[in-house]
Every structure is written in structure tokens, then in C-alpha cells.
Motif scaffolding. Structure first.
Motif, PDB file in Angstrom:
ATOM      1  N   ASP A 269      82.764  42.170  23.855  1.00  0.00           N
ATOM      2  CA  ASP A 269      83.964  42.441  24.655  1.00  0.00           C
ATOM      3  C   ASP A 269      85.205  41.934  23.928  1.00  0.00           C
ATOM      4  N   TYR A 270      85.099  40.751  23.322  1.00  0.00           N
ATOM      5  CA  TYR A 270      86.223  40.186  22.576  1.00  0.00           C
ATOM      6  C   TYR A 270      86.530  41.012  21.334  1.00  0.00           C
ATOM      7  N   LEU A 271      85.485  41.419  20.612  1.00  0.00           N
ATOM      8  CA  LEU A 271      85.692  42.181  19.389  1.00  0.00           C
ATOM      9  C   LEU A 271      86.294  43.553  19.660  1.00  0.00           C
ATOM     10  N   ARG A 272      85.909  44.169  20.754  1.00  0.00           N
ATOM     11  CA  ARG A 272      86.392  45.506  21.074  1.00  0.00           C
ATOM     12  C   ARG A 272      87.806  45.512  21.640  1.00  0.00           C
ATOM     13  N   ALA A 273      88.130  44.523  22.456  1.00  0.00           N
ATOM     14  CA  ALA A 273      89.411  44.599  23.173  1.00  0.00           C
ATOM     15  C   ALA A 273      90.237  43.323  23.131  1.00  0.00           C
ATOM     16  N   GLY A 274      89.800  42.305  22.374  1.00  0.00           N
ATOM     17  CA  GLY A 274      90.540  41.047  22.351  1.00  0.00           C
ATOM     18  C   GLY A 274      90.993  40.625  20.975  1.00  0.00           C
ATOM     19  N   ARG A 275      90.168  40.855  19.967  1.00  0.00           N
ATOM     20  CA  ARG A 275      90.495  40.407  18.615  1.00  0.00           C
ATOM     21  C   ARG A 275      91.457  41.404  17.962  1.00  0.00           C
ATOM     22  N   PRO A 276      92.576  40.912  17.443  1.00  0.00           N
ATOM     23  CA  PRO A 276      93.541  41.817  16.805  1.00  0.00           C
ATOM     24  C   PRO A 276      92.982  42.376  15.496  1.00  0.00           C
ATOM     25  N   PRO A 277      93.510  43.514  15.021  1.00  0.00           N
ATOM     26  CA  PRO A 277      93.031  44.123  13.772  1.00  0.00           C
ATOM     27  C   PRO A 277      93.573  43.366  12.560  1.00  0.00           C
ATOM     28  N   VAL A 278      92.854  42.347  12.129  1.00  0.00           N
ATOM     29  CA  VAL A 278      93.283  41.531  10.992  1.00  0.00           C
ATOM     30  C   VAL A 278      92.285  41.690   9.850  1.00  0.00           C
ATOM     31  N   GLU A 279      92.737  41.355   8.641  1.00  0.00           N
ATOM     32  CA  GLU A 279      91.890  41.542   7.473  1.00  0.00           C
ATOM     33  C   GLU A 279      90.909  40.399   7.260  1.00  0.00           C
ATOM     34  N   HIS A 280      91.280  39.177   7.680  1.00  0.00           N
ATOM     35  CA  HIS A 280      90.381  38.045   7.431  1.00  0.00           C
ATOM     36  C   HIS A 280      89.122  38.162   8.297  1.00  0.00           C
ATOM     37  N   ARG A 281      88.070  37.454   7.886  1.00  0.00           N
ATOM     38  CA  ARG A 281      86.767  37.591   8.515  1.00  0.00           C
ATOM     39  C   ARG A 281      86.494  36.530   9.577  1.00  0.00           C
ATOM     40  N   HIS A 282      87.411  35.599   9.790  1.00  0.00           N
ATOM     41  CA  HIS A 282      87.210  34.615  10.851  1.00  0.00           C
ATOM     42  C   HIS A 282      87.123  35.327  12.201  1.00  0.00           C
ATOM     43  N   LEU A 283      86.187  34.878  13.021  1.00  0.00           N
ATOM     44  CA  LEU A 283      85.986  35.538  14.308  1.00  0.00           C
ATOM     45  C   LEU A 283      87.162  35.297  15.242  1.00  0.00           C
ATOM     46  N   PHE A 284      87.586  34.054  15.376  1.00  0.00           N
ATOM     47  CA  PHE A 284      88.621  33.709  16.354  1.00  0.00           C
ATOM     48  C   PHE A 284      89.970  33.507  15.675  1.00  0.00           C
ATOM     49  N   THR A 285      91.006  34.068  16.299  1.00  0.00           N
ATOM     50  CA  THR A 285      92.355  33.993  15.750  1.00  0.00           C
ATOM     51  C   THR A 285      93.303  33.396  16.779  1.00  0.00           C
ATOM     52  N   ASN A 286      94.493  33.053  16.299  1.00  0.00           N
ATOM     53  CA  ASN A 286      95.559  32.687  17.227  1.00  0.00           C
ATOM     54  C   ASN A 286      96.019  33.930  17.979  1.00  0.00           C
ATOM     55  N   LEU A 287      96.759  33.727  19.051  1.00  0.00           N
ATOM     56  CA  LEU A 287      97.122  34.833  19.932  1.00  0.00           C
ATOM     57  C   LEU A 287      98.458  35.480  19.586  1.00  0.00           C
ATOM     58  N   THR A 288      99.167  34.906  18.612  1.00  0.00           N
ATOM     59  CA  THR A 288     100.479  35.445  18.248  1.00  0.00           C
ATOM     60  C   THR A 288     100.472  35.842  16.771  1.00  0.00           C
ATOM     61  N   PRO A 289     101.291  36.853  16.403  1.00  0.00           N
ATOM     62  CA  PRO A 289     101.358  37.279  14.998  1.00  0.00           C
ATOM     63  C   PRO A 289     101.699  36.089  14.107  1.00  0.00           C
ATOM     64  N   PRO A 290     101.148  36.008  12.903  1.00  0.00           N
ATOM     65  CA  PRO A 290     100.338  37.037  12.223  1.00  0.00           C
ATOM     66  C   PRO A 290      98.843  36.949  12.534  1.00  0.00           C
ATOM     67  N   PHE A 291      98.467  36.355  13.653  1.00  0.00           N
ATOM     68  CA  PHE A 291      97.066  36.290  14.091  1.00  0.00           C
ATOM     69  C   PHE A 291      96.171  35.632  13.034  1.00  0.00           C
ATOM     70  N   SER A 292      96.625  34.489  12.541  1.00  0.00           N
ATOM     71  CA  SER A 292      95.854  33.753  11.536  1.00  0.00           C
ATOM     72  C   SER A 292      94.654  33.064  12.182  1.00  0.00           C
ATOM     73  N   PRO A 293      93.666  32.665  11.381  1.00  0.00           N
ATOM     74  CA  PRO A 293      92.525  31.935  11.939  1.00  0.00           C
ATOM     75  C   PRO A 293      92.975  30.654  12.619  1.00  0.00           C
ATOM     76  N   ILE A 294      92.229  30.222  13.609  1.00  0.00           N
ATOM     77  CA  ILE A 294      92.562  28.992  14.324  1.00  0.00           C
ATOM     78  C   ILE A 294      92.553  27.831  13.343  1.00  0.00           C
ATOM     79  N   CYS A 295      93.582  27.002  13.402  1.00  0.00           N
ATOM     80  CA  CYS A 295      93.709  25.853  12.503  1.00  0.00           C
ATOM     81  C   CYS A 295      92.511  24.916  12.676  1.00  0.00           C
TER      82      CYS A 295
END
Length: 383
Positions: A269-295
Motif C-alpha cells: 500500500d505504501y509503495l503503490r500510493a505513499g512512496r514518492p517516485p525517487v531514484e534512491h533505493r531506500h524504502l522510507f523517505t521524508n515527506l517533503t521534497p526532495p524526498f531524501s532517505p530518512i536521516c
């Protein structure tokens, strides 16, 4: 702060290129003056000097390299900077400390060196055993475990100084030992119904809700550590075998966990409708651009706190309430279901089965079941 700098450049009609002259103009315009009380919305100005320093470093070297102690706010005498930097390099490159462990150790040592400054020491060659005793004895407002942790960091630092010839004798033995009862602390665990209330409160129609729900499921259903959740990548999700396969950040040991149906559904559910389209392979990202991996320094406490407050969850007694406590809760729930200790140890990825026995303290009923009948003891001696 950098956004404010960009706005300043546009407002002044200046070239959109960083220079030291530009930094000085910006600092003259917005630097905090002595005694100035900042207005609401201007707190960013507190970080102006440090932010400019980072830009200077990058403009000069192409990289950002910070001395860990510079971020602590502690005042280390200038005469102690060189050995402290050398130890930081040694701990990172020779002892291979993880960034979080290194930051904690360097902070602990900086606390000690700041104490020496208050005692009038400017260099480490003036260090005496009585300074070490005074440091530990004045930590009366600290918990014993904190004192033990800081003392250990200082002890290792002093051993390094002696090994490198910076101190004429090894003073590490002069640090008083803080005795702690082994495994004396009972892990905090939630009541099972509170965990379900927490999960039910998550709004899974929003990207934040989908991301947070997946994180909470990994902690509460699989018992993944915080560090492993933050480092989880798409490549570690094996859908064909329904497993999650990682190398644990804490122990360095491999761990394979079943991708049970409800966890898998939350991730999909998260991958289909929650995770932004980013190039990095980390599963979880921050919620604001540039949607970097969680620190990696992010404790994700807000993930639990936000939904816990919405669920109206109150605890009967003070306890830990963060993400790691959900891992403890899974352990005690498995223990309550009389799951064998080796199985619990394998699920939690403990390096030693002895670690798993800590959770028995949080399950009184299991302890009662495991208790030896006094009559059996009597008959055993009689035979």
C-alpha cells in the motif's frame, strides 16, 4: 537558512553564485547582534554562522566534513582540539564506529574536556588523576547508566592518548568504576490492546499515514530495530520468497524474517500510493521534497507520538513510548505465548540468547510458570 540566502540574492539582484563576499554581505544584514531578541519566524538566524561555514567548506573542498564535537555546543579548549580530532579519526577509521556511536562517544569526551576547561586546564598534558575523580563525582544529576557510558568513553580516549604518547602514563585506570547490575532494567512494553489502538488510529489514506503504518508494522509485528527500518531498501524485500533479508546494523549479522501477510499488505500500500517516485533505493523517505532517505540520526519518535496522541493512548505508569518499545512489546507477547527462547532470539536478531532473557522480567506470568517448586528442590537434595 540557505533558502533565506537565496531570497536575499534575488532581492538584491546579485549573481546566483556563492562567493565569500556574498556570505559577508548576508551575515552583515542578518547576523544576530548581541542582546538581540529574535522575532517569531526568525529563529533560522541562530544558525546563520554555522550554515555559512558549511557552504564555505563545500565551496573550498567540494565536500562537507564536520568535526563531530563542533555540533555539541560544548567549549573544548583550543589546546585539546588536535588530540580530539586525531581520536575521532582513529575511532572512525581504525575502530570502525558507526556514525551514531561515534557522535555519542565524541559528545561524551567533549563533556569531559569542557569540564577540564572549567577547572582551568588548557592542555591535556596537565591532566591529573584527581581531575578524573572530580569529574565522575560531580555528575550527581546523571543516572548511573549515563555516568557509566561517559566514563567508558573517557577511559578509551585516555588509553588512546597514552598509546600515542600524548600522556606520559595511562590514566584510564584512575577513572572510578560505576557498578551497574547486569540486565537490571525491565524493557518497556505496551498492553496488546494499546498497540492495536495505535495501529487503528493511523489514517492510511494519506502518504504520511501509509508510510507511518508500514513503519509501525515492521516494528510491532516483526520487531525490526529502528536503525534497520531506516536502512531498509527495496532490494531487501524478497516478494518471491515472502521474506525480508538484511544485515543487521547493530550486530553485523544476517537476519531473515517472514514477510507476513499484514506487513506485506502495508508495504505494498505504501509503495503503490505513499512512496514518492525517487531514484534512491531506500524504502522510507521524508515527506517533503526532495524526498531524501530518512536521516540516520532520526529517532522517528514523532511517528509513534503523532498517532498515539490521536488514539488518546495513556499509560498507567511512566515508560518508554517510542518505536523501540514496540519491539519490546513483540518480545514480551511472544514470551507470553510460551514461544521458545531460541525462536524469540532468532526473530529479534539477538547476537546472544542471554539478551532475550531480559524480556522475561516483563512477563510475570511466564516467570511464575518457570519457577521451580520448592518441594522439587527439597526432594532433589534428599535424593
Amino acid at each position: 537558512m540557505w533558502k533565506q540566502l537565496a531570497d536575499f540574492v534575488r532581492a538584491q539582484g546579485l549573481p546566483a553564485e556563492y562567493t565569500r563576499e556574498l556570505a559577508l554581505r548576508f551575515e552583515q544584514a542578518y547576523g544576530v547582534r548581541d542582546g538581540e531578541v529574535l522575532k517569531l519566524g526568525q529563529q533560522w538566524r541562530r544558525h546563520l554562522v554555522f550554515g555559512i561555514k558549511v557552504l564555505d567548506d563545500f565551496a573550498r573542498t567540494g565536500t562537507i566534513s564536520r568535526f563531530v564535537v563542533e555540533t555539541t555546543g560544548l567549549r573544548v579548549p583550543a589546546g585539546m582540539h588536535k588530540p580530539l580530532r586525531e581520536y575521532e579519526q582513529y575511532a572512525r577509521e581504525r575502530r570502525h564506529l558507526r556514525p551514531t556511536s561515534l557522535a555519542e562517544r565524541m559528545h561524551n569526551i567533549a563533556v569531559f574536556l569542557d569540564f577540564l576547561r572549567t577547572r582551568g586546564l588548557e592542555t591535556l598534558d596537565a591532566l591529573q588523576a584527581e581531575h578524573l575523580s572530580a569529574f565522575v563525582q560531580t555528575r550527581t544529576d546523571w543516572k548511573p547508566r549515563t555516568v557509566a557510558c561517559v566514563s567508558s568513553s573517557v577511559r578509551l580516549f585516555l588509553q588512546f592518548l597514552f598509546m600515542r604518547g600524548a600522556l606520559p602514563r595511562d590514566l584510564s585506570a584512575a577513572i572510578p568504576t560505576v557498578r551497574l547490575a547486569s540486565n537490571a532494567k525491565v524493557p518497556s512494553a505496551w498492553e496488546p490492546e494499546l498497540v492495536e489502538r495505535l495501529l487503528a488510529a493511523v489514517d492510511r489514506s494519506s502518504p504520511k499515514g501509509r508510510r507511518d503504518y508500514a513503519i509501525l508494522m515492521l516494528a510491532s509485528r516483526l520487531g525490526l530495530r529502528l536503525g534497520d527500518i531506516k536502512r531498509l531498501t527495496l532490494d531487501q524485500l524478497h516478494w518471491t520468497t515472502s521474506t525480508i533479508e538484511i544485515v543487521q546494523n547493530k550486530t553485523g549479522e544476517p537476519l531473515v524474517l517472514p514477510l507476513i501477510e499484514e506487513v506485506g499488505a502495508a508495504l505494498i500500500d505504501y509503495l503503490r500510493a505513499g512512496r514518492p517516485p525517487v531514484e534512491h533505493r531506500h524504502l522510507f523517505t521524508n515527506l517533503t521534497p526532495p524526498f531524501s532517505p530518512i536521516c540516520q540520526n532520526d529517532r522517528l519518535h514523532r511517528v509513534v507520538a503523532y498517532w498515539r496522541e490521536l488514539a488518546g493512548i495513556k499509560f498507567k505508569t511512566p515508560q518508554r513510548q517510542g518505536l523501540h518499545s514496540l519491539r519490546h512489546t513483540l518480545a514480551t507477547r511472544l514470551l507470553g505465548a510460551q514461544t521458545p527462547f531460541p525462536v524469540i532470539s532468532a526473530v529479534l536478531g539477538h547476537a546472544s540468547p542471554a539478551t532475550t532473557f531480559i524480556y522475561a522480567k516483563a512477563d510475570v506470568e511466564t516467570l511464575r510458570i518457570a519457577a521451580i517448586d520448592p518441594e522439587e528442590v527439597f526432594h532433589g537434595h534428599a535424593s
